[in-house]
Design an enzyme around this catalytic site. Structure first.
Site, PDB file in Angstrom:
ATOM      1  N   GLY B 148       0.795  -1.389   0.017  1.00  0.00           N
ATOM      2  CA  GLY B 148       0.015  -0.026  -0.105  1.00  0.00           C
ATOM      3  C   GLY B 148       0.575   1.086  -0.124  1.00  0.00           C
ATOM      4  O   GLY B 148       1.959   1.152   0.459  1.00  0.00           O
ATOM      5  N   CYS B 149       0.308   2.313  -0.479  1.00  0.00           N
ATOM      6  CA  CYS B 149       0.970   3.738  -0.601  1.00  0.00           C
ATOM      7  C   CYS B 149       1.535   4.048   0.854  1.00  0.00           C
ATOM      8  O   CYS B 149       2.571   4.553   0.936  1.00  0.00           O
ATOM      9  CB  CYS B 149       0.174   4.751  -1.464  1.00  0.00           C
TER      10      CYS B 149
END
Lengths: 343, 343, 343, 343
Positions: B148-149
């Site tokens: 995930g970012c």
């Protein structure tokens, strides 16, 4: 105190009407309606009103117009006319912020709008609500068609030049740029933040419905129907329209002469400011002002005007309140003393 | 040249994969799919690719994974696992950009995600695709769960401090701020331009799904499960995440010592830059870099780290390409030489 | 009507004071000064005031404070104290918007500010102008030190938690994000549009002067000196501060208990709104509100608060007007009824 | 490999040249100069180059042009000509990004620019570096005057219409909107973030120096000198120019005919894209493309063109690299394959 209703209050024009009318000394907001949000408290939709407005939305369909001194319509084009037809023109006075009664005839409406007009009989009663041009007609109107945002920004600087025959009516160019609230409160692919941010684009080239509105109003006021090339653009800002208009001078003329014309037209207007440097959106944000600047270019024989409004105020809700003030004999500036929010 | 497919290519991660892979020297983009846009030319969706990409989208459902060396999944959480299950783990190698295989167990997934996992058997094969921590596992993986970012932005600065026992694992604060592309390409009410512009807000306080991802990965890498307080915020920018992280020092320590630790961890990493002034989003925009800065505050006994990534590149598509490079033995920086777009 | 002077009126705090005081029912703006712009009309500097303000700036040096009921100082830190010293504390009442009299002692001032204090004797008279905490002292004050913008945003949510011993005073984290007007009206390299636009960054980590102000005021009010880790960030917005604060709970406690505490402190405050969803900058823009939200995280044992103010209003000029209202016995909300400009 | 020098590298055009040339396969950046920053490492000025560029700036005054195959000048107007005069036209080939050699005569220069030209003899050698119009002349030029950003955006769509006598050359309107990088890297009051953000304005109405440049180049190419009404505007974006141009048709004509003309002119151009929907800034950001769209309005007898470039790339540094590629016989697209950064 007059009793007002705001119909279709969850859109941006309804929102701004709420803001302005909540602080208007002569107004009681007696009903705020929305079919989709009936029963909701206004702060559940717009939390910034907490501590300012304590109102629950009711159903548009159940509103009885006769209970109010005036009804503001914040409904979409094509829906507003249904409401007006159902209410009739005798139950109350109506200020319609949609485009449904702005043009001079239902035929013209049917040419430019997608749905055939359902209440053509009302056209004889509808008054175009641009106070600087039609103040006397507004005073007694039962149905005011509040002007479009782009037309307001362009008609005010252009109409004196057209009526006084300063420019060639056959070649007028309106290059206008609007903030995104002009597209409404509903999220659409072309208003998605990453699509608009740091971006800029033109749209509706040669086809935008505000073109006939500009031409039509200029004709009604000046007796000359101009041919206007209108190009709207989408600015990465929330509020405001800046219109750059170009005309070809019909004769050799001096700046002073044009300055005099503008002063004759607008020198006493409370919301038109003739400015001596190009105006900017943040000079008018949140206020009901229209700033107008012009420049003669002797080299080219052209005149360039630059004008600015807040599309939600002078381009919609503020102008509607101004119209209401005229209709009810209040001070024309009542409830409209907002200082522009700068910066 | 390897043959790659990009599945679910109309979202922002798919879009960025297209951009990066189109210029990758070892890659042939052999299929680009979307169920909703099958049959459309890529430039009809993204006109900026005109002259660069000449590809027509095909149907995701009709894709045969076995025809490709690697398949990138740009599908939403909860949908991606269906694709992986149907494809199986033997037909091809998969880099999944969703959250469906990032956590360490299907149980944890079921706790934090709304839909029960459909392919729990795959968890033993899934490798968390953060090259700086798990490069060796990625090399031979058949299923890479691309991080995930937010976790990418926070894990990189925090993991060395956790593993080396520099900070109290029980009280770690991650205050992260993301651009709007992190919310995807689909227009939503909270991504409407006037709602985001000139605005700022926190969301998902104490409940965001990237919290367990951060804790879980830190545990896997360091053997210590930290308790992380993660607060995401929405920035009025298009791209980029900046994470400000706070730790309570377990012992009196000097900056130089911490500097050495970071250099041991990341000194040879091509995409981690240890910087000596607070990094900014426009230092990394459009690039695969993660910039990391730290500051000791002797007065308070805290350490503050500030880190930056482009959420669409190092936080998604760029990291996926980096993983692909590792999986296929290419130079790890192949196709990832984009200079940040400044300003 | 009281006669007021605004000294140093060309900065952003002076600008906002002008805006607010011009519409204040009990105020006559009797002088507006600037040494650099003396003789200029206010609309030549700020064209948006055309039609609203008709004032010519005079020289600061030639102002006689004794001619006014109150003097507002919009001067920079380190300059303001010269004015106060010269004026003395008997000629008039002063509301100083700089940092020169905010801390509890000149020694603390000399530690954190670059120039040695020139008027330490005034400290015994200076009252910290945060009405929610020090209203009674403000009433009779001759010198009000108007709070800093960041401290206002953080002290209001934190002080009840500190005073009621809800959180560990030794580890408090204030992660605050401010719009660019907080940096003043003067163009600097780090406020150049392309540098800020689509960007985000932290600055002043562990060293910002608002740190001692927060600690000091909390101590004065609660008797406990907290140790605050304060990190300011620069947002690409014009106005507004959002502060995300983190505390470690000293005991197991329920949300309801904390809600009660906040209501005891602020339930009757006209400008503090306790909100049940995370507040956003555009809920308070242009208004004097401080919105406060909190969330308990039982999993981590932390409390997170999110608070918002307009740095130019509640963080500067609006709070100054609120202080003036208290000092002169006006309604505390006089001149401060601005509805937030949304969107 | 050719050896290049970038002179005046700390401005935005120098910055973008650094970015493009650093990744150019045929180029060695042999010197980067700045008088004010000589001795500084490039990453101390532009931290985003960390890990990409390892260059120390040297003094402009001490540069020996003869040591380089080509020298790029990123100096301001009025300063650049001093450098060229001192270097002479025989020591090396020069690509000048200022306006000092763009007009057709020193007389015209002296009319529109503030400082009298110091090197009028060079005009016979200077070639206007717009490859789409003057490619053959560029090939052997010793001095290339790289075009202005606004002229590039407007000349490309207009010149075919002027040369083919499609529009009345006496009344052409160029309404152009530029991002703030067009104003340079130096912070000025009118580029202060709060002044530009959420704002929009026109400037230089009827007086901007790019007016004679447009007219002059159109004359040189087409044999007809048009009279152009040019109005620039400042957009709240970092990069990009969008020009909306209006012409009055000289004859009744069909869209297809005009489409054919544009295809004859630009169908084979690598950096001009003829698009069938209005282009947007984020279709070209960071790339060397110029997108051109046109629309006939039979109702009004006008043609409207909309064109877009990145002012720092096709409007400055990218076009300079394109010119260099032509001058040295490289592929014209070498080093210019940047995909637009969208979104």
């Amino acid at each position: 105190m007059i009793k007002v209703a705001i119909v279709g209050a969850t859109g941006y024009t309804g929102l701004e009407l709420l803001k302005l009318l909540a602080q208007h000394e002569h107004v009681e907001i007696a009903a705020v309606t929305s079919n989709s949000k009936a029963g909701a408290h206004v702060t559940s939709i717009y939390p910034h009103f907490k501590g300012i407005l304590d109102i629950t939305l009711s159903s548009t369909d159940e509103l009885n117009p006769a209970e109010f001194d005036v009804v503001f319509l914040g409904l979409p084009h094509g829906i507003s006319m249904d409401f007006v037809k159902k209410a009739g023109l005798e139950s109350t006075r109506i200020i319609d912020l949609s485009g449904d009664f702005r043009l001079s005839s239902p035929d013209l409406y049917n040419t430019w709008y997608p749905r055939e007009h359902v209440f053509p009989e009302a056209y004889t009663q509808a008054v175009y609500g641009l106070p600087e041009l039609f103040r006397e007609d507004i005073r007694d109107a039962v149905l005011v068609a509040n002007p479009g945002c782009y037309p307001t920004s362009a008609i005010l600087p252009l109409v004196p030049l057209i009526k006084e025959d300063i420019i060639d009516a056959g070649h007028i160019f309106v290059d206008a740029k609007s903030g995104v609230t002009g597209a409404g409160a509903h999220a659409k692919p072309n208003t998605h933040y990453p699509v608009v941010n740091d971006n800029f684009s033109a749209y509706g080239i040669a086809t935008h419905r505000h073109t006939p509105e500009m031409q039509d109003v200029a004709l009604r006021y000046s007796g000359v129907e101009p041919r206007i090339q209108f190009t709207p653009h989408l600015l990465p800002v929330s509020r405001g329209i800046l219109a750059t208009c170009y005309g070809i001078l019909t004769t050799d003329i001096e700046e002073e002469h044009i300055q005099n014309i503008y002063e004759n037209y607008y020198g006493n207007e409370p919301f038109v400011r003739l400015v001596d440097a190009p105006p900017e959106l943040n000079h008018i944000r949140g206020s009901n002002f229209c700033d107008i600047f012009f420049k003669l270019d002797k080299r080219t024989g052209h005149i360039i005007t630059v004008s600015c409004i807040d599309n939600m105020v002078k381009g919609a809700a503020g102008q509607a309140v101004q119209n209401m003030n005229i209709m009810f004999g209040f001070e024309e500036t009542s409830g409209l003393h907002q200082t522009p929010l700068y910066p």
